[in-house]
Design a protein around this motif. Structure first.
Motif, short mmCIF file in Angstrom:
data_model
loop_
_atom_site.label_atom_id
_atom_site.label_comp_id
_atom_site.label_asym_id
_atom_site.label_seq_id
_atom_site.Cartn_x
_atom_site.Cartn_y
_atom_site.Cartn_z
N LYS A 476 0.85 -1.19 0.00
CA LYS A 476 0.00 0.00 0.00
C LYS A 476 0.88 1.24 0.00
O LYS A 476 1.97 1.24 0.59
CB LYS A 476 -0.92 0.01 1.22
N ALA A 477 0.40 2.30 -0.65
CA ALA A 477 1.19 3.52 -0.77
C ALA A 477 1.31 4.24 0.58
O ALA A 477 0.37 4.22 1.39
CB ALA A 477 0.54 4.45 -1.79
N ILE A 478 2.46 4.86 0.80
CA ILE A 478 2.62 5.74 1.94
C ILE A 478 2.17 7.13 1.50
O ILE A 478 2.96 7.95 1.03
CB ILE A 478 4.08 5.76 2.42
N HIS A 479 0.89 7.37 1.58
CA HIS A 479 0.31 8.61 1.08
C HIS A 479 -0.81 9.01 2.04
O HIS A 479 -1.57 8.13 2.50
CB HIS A 479 -0.24 8.41 -0.34
N PRO A 480 -0.96 10.28 2.36
CA PRO A 480 -1.98 10.66 3.34
C PRO A 480 -3.40 10.32 2.92
O PRO A 480 -4.30 10.23 3.78
CB PRO A 480 -1.79 12.18 3.48
N LEU A 481 -3.66 10.13 1.62
CA LEU A 481 -5.01 9.81 1.17
C LEU A 481 -5.22 8.32 0.92
O LEU A 481 -6.32 7.92 0.54
CB LEU A 481 -5.35 10.61 -0.10
N ALA A 482 -4.17 7.52 1.09
CA ALA A 482 -4.35 6.08 0.97
C ALA A 482 -5.26 5.62 2.11
O ALA A 482 -5.08 6.02 3.27
CB ALA A 482 -3.01 5.36 1.04
N THR A 483 -6.24 4.77 1.78
CA THR A 483 -7.27 4.44 2.77
C THR A 483 -7.52 2.94 2.86
O THR A 483 -7.75 2.32 1.82
CB THR A 483 -8.59 5.14 2.41
N PRO A 484 -7.51 2.37 4.05
CA PRO A 484 -7.09 3.00 5.30
C PRO A 484 -5.58 3.16 5.33
O PRO A 484 -4.89 2.43 4.62
CB PRO A 484 -7.57 2.02 6.37
N PRO A 485 -5.05 4.08 6.13
CA PRO A 485 -3.59 4.25 6.17
C PRO A 485 -2.92 3.00 6.70
O PRO A 485 -3.52 2.24 7.47
CB PRO A 485 -3.41 5.43 7.15
N PRO A 486 -1.68 2.75 6.29
CA PRO A 486 -0.96 1.59 6.85
C PRO A 486 -0.94 1.67 8.37
O PRO A 486 -0.65 2.71 8.94
CB PRO A 486 0.44 1.73 6.25
N LYS A 487 -1.26 0.55 9.01
CA LYS A 487 -1.41 0.54 10.47
C LYS A 487 -0.16 1.03 11.20
O LYS A 487 -0.29 1.77 12.20
CB LYS A 487 -1.76 -0.88 10.91
N PRO A 488 1.05 0.64 10.80
CA PRO A 488 2.23 1.10 11.55
C PRO A 488 2.35 2.62 11.59
O PRO A 488 3.06 3.15 12.46
CB PRO A 488 3.40 0.46 10.79
N LYS A 489 1.68 3.30 10.66
CA LYS A 489 1.80 4.76 10.63
C LYS A 489 0.77 5.45 11.53
O LYS A 489 0.70 6.66 11.57
CB LYS A 489 1.59 5.25 9.19
N THR A 490 -0.02 4.65 12.24
CA THR A 490 -1.11 5.27 13.01
C THR A 490 -0.82 5.33 14.51
O THR A 490 -1.60 5.93 15.25
CB THR A 490 -2.41 4.47 12.83
N MET A 491 0.26 4.73 14.97
CA MET A 491 0.46 4.60 16.42
C MET A 491 1.65 5.39 16.93
O MET A 491 2.17 5.09 18.00
CB MET A 491 0.66 3.11 16.76
#
Length: 582
Positions: A476-491
């Motif tokens: 999945k892209a590391i992009h602010p509009l990629a949905t849902p965002p990659p989980k590691p980037k949320t914590m």
């Protein structure tokens, strides 16, 4: 995306003169011109017949209710807009014209004299958006019931049945049934001619040969079909209206239901437009995974087509074998996506998950298993003398006719034109794969069969390349509009957690703009023309499906043939009614 064609711009500007109101930059870079309604017919005729490398295909025609739109910078004032999409095979390019219209009686001249395919597109646009087409020979509702009040794709039309208070009392039911009575003269048919009385046969809407809820009224001289009128809309589920109330990412499950035999291929068509608007670059691994899964579903679709087609022409056993082999494809799909017919597995920016452990063995077994089965199907079904007798020379069409009517995909290639949008307009890295484009010679039902059998082999060839060359990296892209965002980037902190919550619950806010994303689906070119007004939902979602123009061609394909030939044509064209009615 298309490149800028300065010569084309100059030619259209010179031809349009003061009727050219504006040129509009768009995210997809398709040349877009605003033209007055008085000049649009002449200009369309010019680009179809007179310009160098002409735009021979009316790819799509639709309308937009602009009255609630905020971001229209640089565009002429317009309450409603008629939108024409054309395609040039010589240029390998799309072209877009727009006509601004007032709220009071919006209308444009018909172009049914330029393209026969405009007939249904204009009726659909009148039916759903309320734009009239002056001079149309039969401008009546196409999708909605004849007594429907209002135009559903207008912004002031309710979205939910509960708002309309829909119910079906006995009196209403009788009125609805009365409307289904067929009046031959109303549809341009004659009851008799030269001392001969014609027979009218009502085929469907519940008939096994129509592959779904489709009604076709036949005008017969004995067994010979004089004319045919498809009556569609029974499977209409307001896919375009639903999109306007869903967020960008929660609409994805609905796309699976458009061509319900093609699974993630529907996701790909929708996302090819959304991701242009969002400016998301897809990681290489995600691209290859998408290609692999799309080709798996192309094979699954063709198994249904092959089995039901052979059954239509009298071979009752093959459908059990092809459905069994389709189960093998679904076994892989279920192991990877968790679902079968409606996987809803692609996401904005990539896929829902990475491939599971052991995925290679599943595909390798399938790759080894299928080739001898395809050889057997070809030997036992396609080369069967009865199958040949039922399909050769039946439902024949030429390349020119196919383009005039908007035919694409395997049906177009059966006519002899090797045009595949996976090669012509590569997406998701299709240009990195080796595969051939099978074509036919005669454009008949038999050639449509041979082309699809070979396409299954080519899909298997693409899958094999995916398995052998699957790249590492993110799915999945590391992009602010990629949905849902990659989980590691949320914590990481409270802000990223809040952003994740909002992106999942409210959905991403897509920048204002519009884009057409079109792909080579199982049945032909499938395009999503999306307009964002800078919110969490699409302002307009137009779906161009391949089955719609193919169904409109039915009278051309069956005139002069017998009723039994019509059943063979149904099977050869490969359509689903959800793809026709949306």
């Amino acid at each position: 995306m298309q490149t800028v064609d300065l010569a084309l711009n100059e030619a259209i500007q010179a031809q349009a003169g003061p009727a050219l109101l504006a040129t509009q930059p768009t995210v997809d870079r398709i040349p877009t011109f605003w033209i007055t309604k008085e000049k649009i017919h002449d200009l369309l005729r010019y680009v179809k017949n007179e310009i160098d490398r002409p735009y021979k295909m009316l790819y799509d025609l639709t309308g937009i209710d602009e009255r609630g739109r905020s971001h229209r910078e640089g565009q002429p004032d317009s309450d409603f807009t008629a939108v024409y999409h054309l395609y040039s095979f010589g240029r390998n390019a799309y072209l877009r014209f727009k006509v601004p219209l007032p709220e009071k009686r919006p209308s444009v001249p018909t172009i049914t004299d330029l393209w026969p395919a405009a007939d249904w597109y204009e009726r659909e646009t009148w039916d759903l958006v309320g734009i009239r087409f002056d001079g149309h020979p039969h401008l009546v509702r196409l999708i909605m019931p004849r007594d429907w009040e209002g135009h559903p794709l207008r912004k002031d039309h309710p979205s939910h049945g509960t708002e309309l208070g829909l119910n079906m009392p006995d009196q209403k039911m009788m009125e609805e049934q009365e409307q289904l009575q067929f009046d031959p003269e109303e549809w341009g048919m004659k009851r008799s001619s030269d001392g001969t009385d014609f027979l009218f046969l009502n085929l469907g809407p519940h008939h096994p040969g129509t592959h779904g809820v489709l009604r076709v009224v036949l005008q017969l001289d004995g067994e010979i079909i004089i004319d045919a009128v498809p009556d569609i809309g029974f499977h209409h589920r307001a896919q375009e209206k639903v999109a306007e109330r869903q967020t960008w990412h929660t609409y994805l499950p609905y796309t699976d239901r458009v061509d319900y035999l093609s699974g993630v291929i529907n996701n790909m068509a929708y996302l090819s437009s959304v991701e242009q608007l969002a400016g998301i670059e897809i990681p290489l691994r995600a691209q290859v995974i998408r290609v692999m899964m799309c080709e798996l579903y192309r094979i699954a679709n063709h198994f249904v087509w092959l089995g039901t087609f052979s059954q239509d022409v009298g071979q009752l056993s093959p459908v059990f074998y092809t459905f069994n082999d389709r189960e093998r494809a679904f076994y892989i799909a279920e192991a990877i996506t968790g679902a079968r017919m409606h996987p809803n597995w692609f996401r904005m920016g990539g896929t829902a998950q990475d491939l599971p452990i052991g995925w290679e063995d599943l595909f390798r077994d399938f790759i080894n298993y299928l080739p001898p089965r395809l050889d057997e199907y070809e030997r036992e079904i396609v080369k069967n003398r009865i199958f040949k007798a039922r399909t050769k020379g039946i439902g024949r069409t030429t390349v020119d006719e196919a383009i005039e009517w908007g035919m694409t995909g395997p049906n177009l290639r059966a006519c002899g034109l090797g045009w595949d949008f996976r090669k012509a307009h590569p997406y998701s890295g299709y240009d990195q794969f080796e595969f051939d484009i099978p074509i036919g010679k005669n454009g008949d039902s038999y050639d449509r069969a041979t082309v699809r059998i070979e396409e299954m082999r080519q899909s298997l060839r693409i899958i094999d390349q995916c398995v052998r060359n699957m790249p590492d990296g993110p799915y999945k892209a590391i992009h602010p509009l990629a949905t849902p965002p990659p989980k590691p980037k949320t914590m990481h902190d409270i802000e990223t957690l809040i952003a994740h919550f909002l992106t999942v619950s409210w959905g991403p806010v897509i920048p204002p703009g519009e884009a057409l994303g079109a792909i080579e689906a199982s049945k032909g070119n499938n395009g999503y023309y999306l307009i964002s007004d800078g919110s969490t939902t699409p302002y307009r979602n137009r779906i161009r499906t391949p089955s719609f123009p193919h169904m409109q061609m039915l009278p051309l394909l069956c005139r002069g043939l017998t009723v039994s030939d019509l059943i063979a044509i149904f099977g050869s064209v490969d359509f689903v009614l959800a793809d026709v009615d949306k």
